[in-house]
Write a protein that holds these residues in place. Structure first.
Motif, PDB file in Angstrom:
ATOM      1  N   GLN A 125      -8.087  44.158  -2.544  1.00 57.46           N
ATOM      2  CA  GLN A 125      -6.896  44.353  -1.722  1.00 57.46           C
ATOM      3  C   GLN A 125      -5.699  44.656  -2.624  1.00 57.46           C
ATOM      4  OE1 GLN A 125      -5.715  40.936   0.639  1.00 57.46           O
ATOM      5  NE2 GLN A 125      -4.915  42.280   2.229  1.00 57.46           N
ATOM      6  N   GLN A 126      -5.019  45.757  -2.336  1.00 54.01           N
ATOM      7  CA  GLN A 126      -3.847  46.112  -3.147  1.00 54.01           C
ATOM      8  C   GLN A 126      -2.666  45.225  -2.782  1.00 54.01           C
ATOM      9  OE1 GLN A 126      -2.927  50.294  -3.280  1.00 54.01           O
ATOM     10  NE2 GLN A 126      -1.658  50.046  -5.096  1.00 54.01           N
ATOM     11  N   MET A 127      -1.948  44.757  -3.817  1.00 53.98           N
ATOM     12  CA  MET A 127      -0.848  43.822  -3.634  1.00 53.98           C
ATOM     13  C   MET A 127       0.431  44.433  -4.188  1.00 53.98           C
ATOM     14  SD  MET A 127      -2.688  41.179  -2.498  1.00 53.98           S
ATOM     15  CE  MET A 127      -1.770  39.639  -2.730  1.00 53.98           C
ATOM     16  N   THR A 128       1.568  43.820  -3.825  1.00 51.01           N
ATOM     17  CA  THR A 128       2.833  44.211  -4.426  1.00 51.01           C
ATOM     18  C   THR A 128       2.914  43.624  -5.841  1.00 51.01           C
ATOM     19  OG1 THR A 128       3.912  42.292  -3.469  1.00 51.01           O
ATOM     20  CG2 THR A 128       4.017  44.325  -2.189  1.00 51.01           C
ATOM     21  N   VAL A 129       3.970  44.000  -6.570  1.00 47.16           N
ATOM     22  CA  VAL A 129       4.125  43.585  -7.970  1.00 47.16           C
ATOM     23  C   VAL A 129       4.002  42.060  -8.096  1.00 47.16           C
ATOM     24  CG1 VAL A 129       5.755  43.478  -9.903  1.00 47.16           C
ATOM     25  CG2 VAL A 129       5.546  45.577  -8.545  1.00 47.16           C
ATOM     26  N   GLY A 130       3.211  41.639  -9.072  1.00 51.87           N
ATOM     27  CA  GLY A 130       3.055  40.204  -9.325  1.00 51.87           C
ATOM     28  C   GLY A 130       2.176  39.508  -8.304  1.00 51.87           C
ATOM     29  N   PHE A 131       1.392  40.256  -7.557  1.00 52.42           N
ATOM     30  CA  PHE A 131       0.521  39.705  -6.508  1.00 52.42           C
ATOM     31  C   PHE A 131       1.330  38.960  -5.440  1.00 52.42           C
ATOM     32  CE2 PHE A 131      -2.099  39.735 -10.422  1.00 52.42           C
ATOM     33  CZ  PHE A 131      -3.108  40.588 -10.011  1.00 52.42           C
ATOM     34  N   ALA A 132       2.572  39.414  -5.215  1.00 51.75           N
ATOM     35  CA  ALA A 132       3.460  38.669  -4.310  1.00 51.75           C
ATOM     36  C   ALA A 132       2.971  38.711  -2.870  1.00 51.75           C
ATOM     37  CB  ALA A 132       4.880  39.224  -4.397  1.00 51.75           C
ATOM     38  N   ALA A 133       2.496  39.879  -2.415  1.00 53.43           N
ATOM     39  CA  ALA A 133       2.093  40.005  -1.000  1.00 53.43           C
ATOM     40  C   ALA A 133       1.116  41.168  -0.870  1.00 53.43           C
ATOM     41  CB  ALA A 133       3.331  40.254  -0.132  1.00 53.43           C
ATOM     42  N   PRO A 134       0.265  41.119   0.144  1.00 56.92           N
ATOM     43  CA  PRO A 134      -0.649  42.251   0.352  1.00 56.92           C
ATOM     44  C   PRO A 134       0.128  43.499   0.768  1.00 56.92           C
ATOM     45  CG  PRO A 134      -1.362  40.312   1.605  1.00 56.92           C
ATOM     46  CD  PRO A 134       0.021  40.022   1.094  1.00 56.92           C
ATOM     47  N   LEU A 135      -0.327  44.664   0.283  1.00 58.55           N
ATOM     48  CA  LEU A 135       0.294  45.932   0.699  1.00 58.55           C
ATOM     49  C   LEU A 135      -0.266  46.406   2.042  1.00 58.55           C
ATOM     50  CD1 LEU A 135       0.725  48.146  -2.493  1.00 58.55           C
ATOM     51  CD2 LEU A 135       2.463  47.619  -0.785  1.00 58.55           C
ATOM     52  N   GLY A 136      -1.336  45.816   2.458  1.00 59.99           N
ATOM     53  CA  GLY A 136      -1.940  46.180   3.738  1.00 59.99           C
ATOM     54  C   GLY A 136      -3.062  45.220   4.032  1.00 59.99           C
ATOM     55  N   PRO A 137      -3.703  45.398   5.175  1.00 59.41           N
ATOM     56  CA  PRO A 137      -4.809  44.496   5.509  1.00 59.41           C
ATOM     57  C   PRO A 137      -6.001  44.724   4.584  1.00 59.41           C
ATOM     58  CG  PRO A 137      -4.655  46.273   7.109  1.00 59.41           C
ATOM     59  CD  PRO A 137      -3.473  46.417   6.199  1.00 59.41           C
ATOM     60  N   PRO A 138      -6.917  43.754   4.510  1.00 61.21           N
ATOM     61  CA  PRO A 138      -8.132  43.960   3.723  1.00 61.21           C
ATOM     62  C   PRO A 138      -8.901  45.151   4.275  1.00 61.21           C
ATOM     63  CG  PRO A 138      -8.019  41.712   4.561  1.00 61.21           C
ATOM     64  CD  PRO A 138      -6.918  42.465   5.203  1.00 61.21           C
ATOM     65  N   ARG A 139      -9.436  45.991   3.399  1.00 58.89           N
ATOM     66  CA  ARG A 139     -10.212  47.109   3.903  1.00 58.89           C
ATOM     67  C   ARG A 139     -11.303  47.507   2.915  1.00 58.89           C
ATOM     68  NH1 ARG A 139      -7.817  51.720   1.373  1.00 58.89           N
ATOM     69  NH2 ARG A 139      -9.050  53.142   2.617  1.00 58.89           N
ATOM     70  N   ILE A 140     -12.281  48.187   3.465  1.00 59.08           N
ATOM     71  CA  ILE A 140     -13.376  48.772   2.690  1.00 59.08           C
ATOM     72  C   ILE A 140     -13.305  50.274   2.888  1.00 59.08           C
ATOM     73  CG2 ILE A 140     -15.889  48.972   2.453  1.00 59.08           C
ATOM     74  CD1 ILE A 140     -16.122  46.135   3.581  1.00 59.08           C
TER      75      ILE A 140
END
Ligand SMILES: [Cu+2]
Length: 367
Positions: A125-140
Motif C-alpha cells: 500500500q502506497q503511503m504519504t511521506v514518513g508512512f503518515a497515512a495511506p494514499l489510497g485503499p489497499p489494492r492488488i
C-alpha cells in the motif's frame, strides 16, 4: 507407512500436487499447500525463521561464505540530470473481495457467481511521506512505480504485518539495477540487508533506472515465504521510460494470476486479473479511437497465459502481427497499438480453463 517420494513427502501427497497446490521451501522446511487452511502451516514455518546470521553478525561469516559475501556497496545516486523518485510503501494484510459485484456476477455470461469470495490478502500500500497515512485503499496490484533513465527509485518499505501473525517480507524488483543489499531476496545465511524485513521494521531500497531498465517489470515479495505471499497479492509494476519520453495516451497494467484454495482458504479457485475475477469485477479498460494504447500484461502465478483482445491486433517484438501472445511467470508482454475500433470488446486469457474461471474483462472504446 506410505512410500516416500524424492521430496520426502508421502507419494500420495506428492501426486496430489495438482490444481492450485503448491510445494514451498520455507527456511529449510518443506510445506505442501493443497487445501484451505494449509497456509497457516507455511506462515508458522516462516515465523520460525530467525533474522539471518549474515545480517545479524556481519563480522562472523556463515559456513560456506565466500569473499563476495563481505563486499560493501555504496548507495547509488541519480545520474546527471536524473532525480530521486521516493516512494513510501507499506505491506499489510487486508480483506479483499475477488468478486465485489453484488449480487456476485459474471457480466460476460450474464450469470451469477457463487460465493464466498473474500480472503485475507497481503498488499503493498502506497503511503504519504514518513508512512503518515495511506494514499489510497489497499489494492492488488500495489502501486505502479514510474521512473526515467538516469533516475533512482528510492523505496522506503515498511513491513506492517502484526508481530503476532506477521513474518519477514521484502520488495524485489525486476528490470532495474540494484546491488546485493537492494536485491530484496532472502538467501538463508547469505541474506543481505534488504532480504529480511521483520514485522514492524523498515528498509530503504535504492534501485537504478539504467538505460537497459527501460520497460515494464514486476516487483514482488522475495522473503522466506515468497511464493505464498506473492500469490496472496504482494506484487506490483515498475515502468521505466527514456528520459522525456511521452507516456501512452492510455496505459494499463494487468497481472494474470490465480487465487487458489490453499492461498485464500476459499473453496473454489479463482482465475484473476489484478486480484479480481469475472468481467464486471476485473478492470474495465477504456480508450478512444486515435489514442496510443499500451496494455502491459504480466504473469504472476505458475502458469502461462495467452492475452487476447477481441477486435485488435498488434506487433510483437519480432514485428509479427499477433492477437493472442503468451506470457509466462514474471514475464511482461505489451500490446501497443493506435486504437481504431470502437465498441465493447472482451479481453481475456485464452487458456480455456483460465477464461472460464474468471480471467476476462471489458475493453470499452469510444469513437
Ligand atoms: Cu491464463
Amino acid at each position: 507407512m506410505p512410500p516416500e517420494s524424492e521430496t520426502g513427502l508421502p507419494r500420495r501427497s506428492f501426486f496430489a500436487v495438482g490444481a492450485g497446490a503448491l510445494l514451498c521451501s520455507i527456511g529449510g522446511e518443506q510445506v505442501l499447500l493443497s487445501k484451505p487452511g494449509d497456509a497457516a502451516k507455511a506462515d508458522a514455518a516462516a515465523r520460525r525463521i530467525a533474522a539471518p546470521r549474515a545480517r545479524a553478525a556481519a563480522t562472523k561469516p556463515p559456513p560456506g561464505a565466500d569473499p563476495v559475501d563481505q563486499l560493501k556497496f555504496p548507495t547509488p545516486q541519480p545520474q546527471p540530470g536524473g532525480v530521486r523518485r521516493e516512494f513510501w510503501i507499506q505491506a499489510r494484510d487486508a480483506l479483499w473481495d475477488i468478486v465485489p459485484t453484488r449480487p456476485r456476477r459474471d457480466q460476460w455470461h450474464g450469470r451469477a457467481v457463487a460465493g464466498p469470495s473474500v480472503y485475507r490478502a497481503f498488499v503493498y500500500q502506497q503511503m504519504t511521506v514518513g508512512f503518515a497515512a495511506p494514499l489510497g485503499p489497499p489494492r492488488i496490484p500495489g502501486p505502479t512505480l514510474y521512473a526515467e533513465v538516469g533516475d533512482t527509485l528510492v523505496v522506503h518499505f515498511r513491513n506492517g504485518l502484526s508481530e503476532r501473525t506477521g513474518q519477514a517480507l521484502t520488495m524485489h524488483p525486476h528490470g532495474v539495477k540494484y546491488n546485493p543489499d537492494y536485491d530484496g531476496v532472502y538467501l538463508g545465511d547469505f541474506t543481505r540487508a534488504g532480504g529480511f524485513i521483520a514485522p514492524g521494521d523498515e528498509f530503504t531500497y535504492t534501485w537504478e533506472a539504467t538505460p537497459d531498465a527501460v520497460g515494464v517489470w514486476p516487483y514482488h515479495d522475495h522473503g522466506p515465504n515468497h511464493t505464498l505471499n506473492t500469490f496472496r497479492g504482494l506484487f506490483g509494476a515498475v515502468i521505466v521510460r527514456e528520459k522525456g519520453a511521452k507516456a501512452p495516451d492510455m496505459e494499463a497494467v494487468l497481472f494474470f494470476h490465480s487465487l487458489a484454495p490453499p492461498v485464500t482458504g476459499l473453496e473454489r479457485q479463482f482465475q484473476c486479473i489484478n486480484g479480481r475475477a469475472f468481467a464486471g469485477n476485473t478492470p474495465t479498460l477504456r480508450a478512444k479511437a486515435g489514442q496510443d494504447v499500451a496494455i502491459h500484461v504480466m504473469g504472476m502465478d505458475s502458469n502461462f497465459h495467452d492475452f487476447h483482445i477481441h477486435g485488435h491486433r498488434w506487433k510483437d517484438p519480432n514485428g509479427t502481427f499477433v492477437d493472442t501472445p503468451a506470457v509466462g511467470p514474471n514475464e511482461t508482454l505489451t500490446a501497443r497499438f493506435v486504437e481504431d475500433n470502437p465498441g465493447r470488446w472482451l479481453y481475456h486469457c485464452h487458456v480455456f480453463t483460465h477464461q472460464d474461471g474468471g480471467m476476462a474483462g471489458w475493453y470499452l472504446v469510444e469513437p
